[in-house]
Design a protein around this motif. Sequence first.
Motif, PDB file in Angstrom:
ATOM      1  N   ASN A 148      12.376   2.494   4.049  1.00 58.39           N
ATOM      2  CA  ASN A 148      12.842   0.977   4.329  1.00 58.39           C
ATOM      3  C   ASN A 148      11.606   0.126   4.903  1.00 58.39           C
ATOM      4  O   ASN A 148      10.685   0.777   4.925  1.00 58.39           O
ATOM      5  N   PRO A 149      11.829  -1.243   5.155  1.00 58.31           N
ATOM      6  CA  PRO A 149      10.461  -1.827   5.590  1.00 58.31           C
ATOM      7  C   PRO A 149       9.797  -1.271   6.877  1.00 58.31           C
ATOM      8  O   PRO A 149       8.768  -1.498   6.928  1.00 58.31           O
ATOM      9  N   GLU A 150      10.961  -0.791   7.864  1.00 57.54           N
ATOM     10  CA  GLU A 150      10.275  -0.125   9.035  1.00 57.54           C
ATOM     11  C   GLU A 150       9.478   1.210   8.813  1.00 57.54           C
ATOM     12  O   GLU A 150       8.149   1.216   9.280  1.00 57.54           O
ATOM     13  N   ILE A 151       9.694   1.786   7.883  1.00 54.57           N
ATOM     14  CA  ILE A 151       8.664   2.885   7.488  1.00 54.57           C
ATOM     15  C   ILE A 151       7.465   2.665   6.810  1.00 54.57           C
ATOM     16  O   ILE A 151       6.456   2.850   7.099  1.00 54.57           O
ATOM     17  N   VAL A 152       7.667   1.329   6.045  1.00 56.13           N
ATOM     18  CA  VAL A 152       6.271   0.732   5.396  1.00 56.13           C
ATOM     19  C   VAL A 152       5.570   0.364   6.387  1.00 56.13           C
ATOM     20  O   VAL A 152       4.141   0.368   6.481  1.00 56.13           O
ATOM     21  N   GLY A 207       0.778  -1.148   0.043  1.00 54.79           N
ATOM     22  CA  GLY A 207       0.019  -0.316   0.199  1.00 54.79           C
ATOM     23  C   GLY A 207       1.007   1.181  -0.104  1.00 54.79           C
ATOM     24  O   GLY A 207       0.220   2.352   0.048  1.00 54.79           O
ATOM     25  N   VAL A 208       2.200   1.192   0.067  1.00 55.61           N
ATOM     26  CA  VAL A 208       3.086   2.271   0.256  1.00 55.61           C
ATOM     27  C   VAL A 208       3.471   2.522  -1.143  1.00 55.61           C
ATOM     28  O   VAL A 208       4.265   1.524  -1.808  1.00 55.61           O
ATOM     29  N   GLY A 209       3.580   3.793  -1.891  1.00 57.59           N
ATOM     30  CA  GLY A 209       3.782   3.778  -3.220  1.00 57.59           C
ATOM     31  C   GLY A 209       5.451   4.121  -3.070  1.00 57.59           C
ATOM     32  O   GLY A 209       5.990   5.068  -2.474  1.00 57.59           O
ATOM     33  N   ILE A 210       6.176   3.546  -3.994  1.00 57.58           N
ATOM     34  CA  ILE A 210       7.751   3.760  -4.013  1.00 57.58           C
ATOM     35  C   ILE A 210       8.101   4.003  -5.418  1.00 57.58           C
ATOM     36  O   ILE A 210       7.614   3.300  -6.430  1.00 57.58           O
ATOM     37  N   ASP A 211       8.575   5.097  -5.482  1.00 63.52           N
ATOM     38  CA  ASP A 211       9.149   5.590  -6.955  1.00 63.52           C
ATOM     39  C   ASP A 211       9.987   4.740  -7.465  1.00 63.52           C
ATOM     40  O   ASP A 211      11.168   4.503  -7.080  1.00 63.52           O
ATOM     41  N   LYS A 259       0.459   0.993  10.398  1.00 63.88           N
ATOM     42  CA  LYS A 259      -0.252   1.233  11.438  1.00 63.88           C
ATOM     43  C   LYS A 259      -0.880   2.630  11.770  1.00 63.88           C
ATOM     44  O   LYS A 259      -1.841   3.022  12.426  1.00 63.88           O
ATOM     45  N   SER A 260      -0.158   3.398  11.058  1.00 60.56           N
ATOM     46  CA  SER A 260      -0.529   5.002  11.253  1.00 60.56           C
ATOM     47  C   SER A 260      -1.159   5.729   9.961  1.00 60.56           C
ATOM     48  O   SER A 260      -0.427   6.108   8.943  1.00 60.56           O
ATOM     49  N   PRO A 261      -2.406   5.798  10.021  1.00 63.01           N
ATOM     50  CA  PRO A 261      -2.900   6.612   8.660  1.00 63.01           C
ATOM     51  C   PRO A 261      -2.381   8.059   8.407  1.00 63.01           C
ATOM     52  O   PRO A 261      -2.099   8.495   7.377  1.00 63.01           O
ATOM     53  N   ASP A 262      -1.932   8.775   9.493  1.00 70.88           N
ATOM     54  CA  ASP A 262      -1.254  10.030   9.524  1.00 70.88           C
ATOM     55  C   ASP A 262       0.013   9.927   8.835  1.00 70.88           C
ATOM     56  O   ASP A 262       0.248  10.692   7.918  1.00 70.88           O
ATOM     57  N   PHE A 263       0.821   9.014   9.251  1.00 70.34           N
ATOM     58  CA  PHE A 263       2.233   8.974   8.610  1.00 70.34           C
ATOM     59  C   PHE A 263       1.967   8.296   7.143  1.00 70.34           C
ATOM     60  O   PHE A 263       2.703   8.967   6.255  1.00 70.34           O
ATOM     61  N   LYS A 264       1.171   7.342   6.827  1.00 71.39           N
ATOM     62  CA  LYS A 264       0.946   7.032   5.482  1.00 71.39           C
ATOM     63  C   LYS A 264       0.618   8.182   4.299  1.00 71.39           C
ATOM     64  O   LYS A 264       0.856   8.203   3.613  1.00 71.39           O
TER      65      LYS A 264
END
Length: 256
Positions: free
Chosen positions: A53-57, A22-26, A62-67
Amino acid sequence: MEGCRNSKDYMMDVAGRVFVLGVGIDNVNLGEALKRIQEYVENGTAGLVVTANPEIVMLARKSPDFKAYLDNALMVTADGIGILIGARLLGRPIKQRVTGIDLTTALFEQAAAKKYKFYFVGAKPGVAEAAAENIRKAYPGIEIIGIQHGYFNDDSKIIDDIKIKKPDILLAALGMGKQEKWIEERVKPAGVPVSIGVGGSFDVFSGEAKRAPKWIQDAGIEWLYRLIRQPSRFWRMLQLPKFLGAIILSRLFSGK
């Protein structure tokens, strides 16, 4: 199930952004990332660049705000080797690992020719200053126009200073999550064209910490080198197997 709830796990949009859990990576290599940053600076675009990195993903899950910070970012590059592995397992290989320290080092190399003006925020008192001193010696002509440590409660004077000095690129070493939040909510409105969260990079540039030898970086086990040197990182490193487990589950339940 959280691991398979987002069909974008397997999609690449028209702009070339690969979605990993669900996290967009360029999908860019280092040269392409540098070219984009040059365009952002020239256009005066204000925004965040993330080296993920995976930790960020996993935090984004867990956090909609961070996403939302990642979704709104100008660019998100693949920092960790786990991102490359995950994207490959999902059938969307990413061209190259573009780490925060590699990206910033390449920007320093271009700084004098491109006339980039940098502003450093973060790390313990004295560390950013030592990093700046070493960088100025290594890259003659580089302009580092502001330096602030990361131990502040009230950032109003820092933001005022940023507005006055108008850097092209701000590097924030405040720790994962905090630095992206601060950039998005405080620095971006100040109009800085490009702001990058760089984690512990100032420690490396200052000489406080050592990066893994090149052969370890190329082998994709820099995370293991860090763990051996800093056993306290063990609990953070548990995010990597969790990340890979989520990738496998997501692929299984998608039928891919």
